[in-house]
Design an enzyme around this catalytic site. Structure first.
Site, PDB file in Angstrom:
ATOM      1  N   HIS A  36       0.813  -1.217   0.000  1.00  0.00           N
ATOM      2  CA  HIS A  36       0.000   0.000   0.000  1.00  0.00           C
ATOM      3  C   HIS A  36       0.843   1.263   0.000  1.00  0.00           C
ATOM      4  CE1 HIS A  36      -3.253  -2.732   1.066  1.00  0.00           C
ATOM      5  NE2 HIS A  36      -4.070  -1.793   0.650  1.00  0.00           N
ATOM      6  N   GLY A  37       2.028   1.199   0.539  1.00  0.00           N
ATOM      7  CA  GLY A  37       2.815   2.422   0.537  1.00  0.00           C
ATOM      8  C   GLY A  37       4.132   2.234   1.243  1.00  0.00           C
TER       9      GLY A  37
END
Lengths: 472, 344
Positions: free
Chosen positions: A324-325
């Site tokens: 996700h990041g």
């Protein structure tokens, strides 16, 4: 050009108007050109990267298919997967690792040169590289035939409704639909596609964007707020991310259906889940099944005993969080979900696959418990830093209301009706096999459509908010 | 014959379905608009600009324009300037009658650019403009930049879509009052209290005054510091877009024959230190802003360290008393660069 903008509406209407006048071959060309134009609208400089990833995936898959020995096939699979991971790692995680090295060095009293390579994050990179990886693995496993047409393959990677935020499609599902002639949707399919688009817009504009300012305000300055306002901020974010992402997925499905292409359903009313395993079977389904098929199973799945199963669950979710990041908050968010899944598995509970049954009154405590857990964990996902997340959670133990009761009441009057709206939409959706919303009387459907239009008018007219998942 | 009749009946039933669907949709949409029309008399005027403050300033500037007033001196900037500068005090010291404070809370350089060049200058034709800034104006990393909202406001939205939306808002009551309909709490209060009475018309010389406010106490010092660190100065970086907005505004004003000055606003020690890389980052911003303003032909007055920390109500804004006394100091400094009426 985001789905909830007038630019996209005009773009899509023009594409659709031309699309059904063309032969199948030309339809694919049109979609490919439109997809590249759609992507270039964000940043034309990144188009080269998309085309490069496509070319590499296309060529390596040909090699996997042509390799005579299993060893060579495996070697080319590693090349194919490796290229995508290097691209993803470089653009998405390089800065994160450099920054983490800096922070570590600083904590040890060392000072590294302040020359961090600043890279822009190519939008949609996590989605199209995952498309490419799944294709290579499916060719290697013999699940699909290698694609010989560069146009068909390029369209599979860059198909614009899915390009920026999924759903992450599988080659075995999407490629045949691109390869073969598509049927023009009939009146019923067209209507259902339009319903999906309207519902998606309502979820994005009326639900997610309405609570976003409240979530932003509370997450940006949590200090000094009471426990209830903080809890409401966390709930507002839970609603925002669900409305935002499931709204995007609905619009992607609706627009695709109008083009004669069916894509995966990405959400099945996840906040009605009665346990964390069910949540992950109903939230971002295309990612969780991707992680299951291409990470959890290759790690060993549940084949090597209990401990290995828990470890694999934890590792899968940890890497899912990192997907996700590039931030420790995502890693911790994923890791905590992994632990929760492992604990649920350890209790011996068996969660059947497939669409969950409509919720019953006796499920309410379990639903509330699961939602609370998920919402608390979203704090790590949303907070700007680990410290900010801990500060936010620490605020749950402060006074109930805090100093600004007026602001809290005003925000509650926005969040509470929207939460009820989400529950209503999802209750209908969960019961769709029994109550057939599309078969309701035209008067009821028309009234709902009118209400949706009024709500969209009320909540539009502000700058279009980008979808949260575009940053991943 | 039979097939023909079936087709006809199917077409008929489909047409009936569409008619019933459309009628219900139209009834709901019309009903919602009628409700808003019925409530319209009790609702405040819809917001056409970025904020209430901007809307008020535009109304006041339109009055001055209609009276043929040309402004001698205007002050632009954020709430720091709005709450820190009393244009009457400055005007009296310098000998100018038409001085005004057109600072807008929540703005930054790209908004100030559009605001000054598209709204203020065409209405007031100011002879002198002071951009009273701090590093907040230049923070391109701020998590809640206002420029999107400014560009989306009915009156300041550009392009064909903007014009279409303006027509839509003028003709559709639900669209016209959507900002009030989005906030049930405010809507309920407005419906209960009725339309606010029109304030008595101020004399022209009293328009464009400061926005002095009592110190806010919400959440105490910790909350104020947190907000400053995470929002006002959050992800602090001076981006090219923000710096260009500042530079090109000064250059454009210069080309239009307007004298310009950058006044670096007083800030507290806590403010300087709240930058992600500490006070040095603030000093680096000051050097950059000074260089850019000078190159664009503007005067620069650095008044950032003229006030003690006790002069601030919340680390960012001067308190009303300090603002009045500091405005007198500002007037002296402006006189020093030859901006007083008596100057040769």
């Amino acid at each position: 050009m985001i789905f909830n903008s007038m630019q996209f509406a005009l773009f899509f209407v023009v594409v659709l108007a031309i699309y059904w006048t063309l032969s199948h071959r030309r339809q694919n060309w049109l979609l490919l050109i439109a997809s590249y134009a759609f992507y270039a609208y964000w940043d034309w400089r990144l188009l080269g990267l998309l085309i490069g990833v496509t070319a590499a995936a296309f060529l390596t898959a040909q090699r996997i298919d042509a390799a005579g020995s299993e060893r060579n096939r495996k070697r080319w699979l590693l090349v194919a997967v490796g290229i995508n991971l290097v691209v993803l790692g470089f653009f998405k995680y390089f800065g994160f690792f450099v920054q983490s090295s800096h922070d570590l060095a600083a904590s040890l009293g060392l000072e590294l040169p302040d020359q961090i390579l600043k890279l822009i994050l190519p939008i949609g990179i996590s989605f199209y590289t995952f498309h490419a990886i799944s294709y290579a693995m499916d060719v290697y496993r013999g699940r699909i035939k290698v694609e010989r047409s560069p146009v068909t393959f390029a369209l599979f990677i860059s198909y614009f409704p899915l390009l920026l935020a999924g759903p992450i499609e599988r080659a075995w599902h999407l490629l045949p639909q691109i390869r073969h002639e598509r049927k023009k949707p009939n009146a019923r399919q067209t209507y259902s596609a339009l319903v999906l688009i309207v519902v998606g817009l309502v979820k994005k504009v009326v639900i997610a964007d309405a609570v976003a300012p409240i979530a932003n305000e509370i997450f940006n300055s949590p200090n000094g707020r009471g426990a209830l306002p903080l809890a409401m901020g966390a709930i507002a974010f839970s609603i925002q991310i669900y409305g935002d992402f499931s709204g995007y997925s609905d619009i992607a499905r609706g627009t695709s259906r109008l083009l004669g292409i069916e894509v995966f359903r990405n959400f099945e009313q996840p906040y009605f889940s009665t346990n964390i395993t069910q949540f992950w079977r109903t939230w971002h389904i295309s990612l969780s099944t991707w992680l299951h098929d291409y990470l959890y199973i290759p790690l060993g799945g549940n084949r090597d005993g209990k401990f290995a199963t828990y470890r694999n669950l934890f590792l899968t979710m940890l890497l899912g969080g990192l997907w996700h990041g590039a931030s420790w908050t995502f890693v911790i968010w994923g890791g905590l979900h992994g632990i929760a899944l492992a604990i649920h598995r350890a209790t011996g509970a068996v969660e059947p696959r497939g669409r969950p049954a409509p919720p019953k009154w006796r499920n309410v405590p379990a639903i509330v418990g699961t939602f609370t857990l998920v919402t608390v964990l979203w704090v790590f996902f949303r907070a700007a830093s680990l410290q900010a997340a801990l500060d936010f959670l620490g605020g749950f133990f402060s006074s109930p209301i805090g100093p600004d009761a007026g602001a809290w009441k005003a925000q509650l009057l926005v969040v509470a009706p929207i939460a009820l709206g989400v529950i209503a939409i999802d209750l209908v959706d969960r019961n769709r096999a029994r109550i057939f919303p599309l078969a309701w009387s035209p008067t009821v459907q028309g009234a709902l459509f009118g209400a949706a239009c009024v709500a969209l008018v009320v909540w539009s007219g502000r700058p279009p908010q980008p979808f949260i998942y575009f940053q991943f | 014959m039979r097939g023909g009749s079936t087709t006809k009946s199917l077409t008929g039933s489909r047409l009936g379905w569409v008619l019933r669907f459309s009628a219900a949709a139209v009834v709901v949409m019309l009903g919602a608009n009628l409700l808003v029309v019925a409530a319209e008399r009790r609702l405040p005027d819809p917001l056409r600009y970025y904020s209430d403050r901007v809307q008020t300033l535009v109304t006041q500037m339109d009055r001055l324009k209609a009276a043929g007033v040309r402004s001698d001196l205007v002050f632009a900037g954020t709430s720091q300037a709005g709450r820190g500068i009393d244009p009457r005090v400055v005007g009296q010291t310098l000998g100018w009658k038409w001085t005004g404070n057109v600072a807008v809370p929540g703005t930054q350089a790209p908004i100030t650019k559009r605001w000054l060049l598209e709204e203020v200058e065409p209405r007031l034709h100011p002879r002198r403009v002071v951009w009273a800034a701090s590093s907040i104006d230049f923070n391109g990393g701020r998590p809640d930049p206002g420029i999107g909202r400014y560009n989306a406001a009915v009156a300041t939205r550009r392009g064909a879509l903007g014009e279409a939306d303006e027509i839509f808002q003028n003709d559709v009551p639900v669209a016209r009052h959507r900002s009030q309909l989005r906030n049930p709490y405010k809507l309920g209060t407005a419906l209960q209290d009725g339309k606010p009475p029109t304030p008595p018309q101020q004399p022209l010389s009293a328009l464009l005054g400061p926005t002095f406010r009592a110190p806010t106490t919400f959440g105490g010092a910790a909350a104020e510091l947190g907000y400053m660190r995470s929002t006002l100065l959050g992800n602090f970086r001076v981006t090219r877009e923000y710096l260009d907005a500042f530079r090109t505004t000064l250059e454009q004003l210069h080309r239009d024959g307007v004298e310009t000055a950058l006044v670096i606003m007083p800030v507290s020690t806590q403010f300087r230190e709240a930058h992600p890389k500490g006070a040095e980052q603030y000093e680096a911003w000051k050097r950059l802003a000074t260089r850019t303003a000078t190159a664009a032909g503007a005067n620069v007055l650095d008044l950032s360290r003229t006030e003690p920390d006790t002069a601030f109500s919340d680390f960012v804004h001067l308190n009303p008393d300090a603002a009045r006394s500091w405005s007198a100091l500002l007037a002296q400094r402006l006189a020093g660069i030859g901006w007083s009426k008596q100057a040769p």
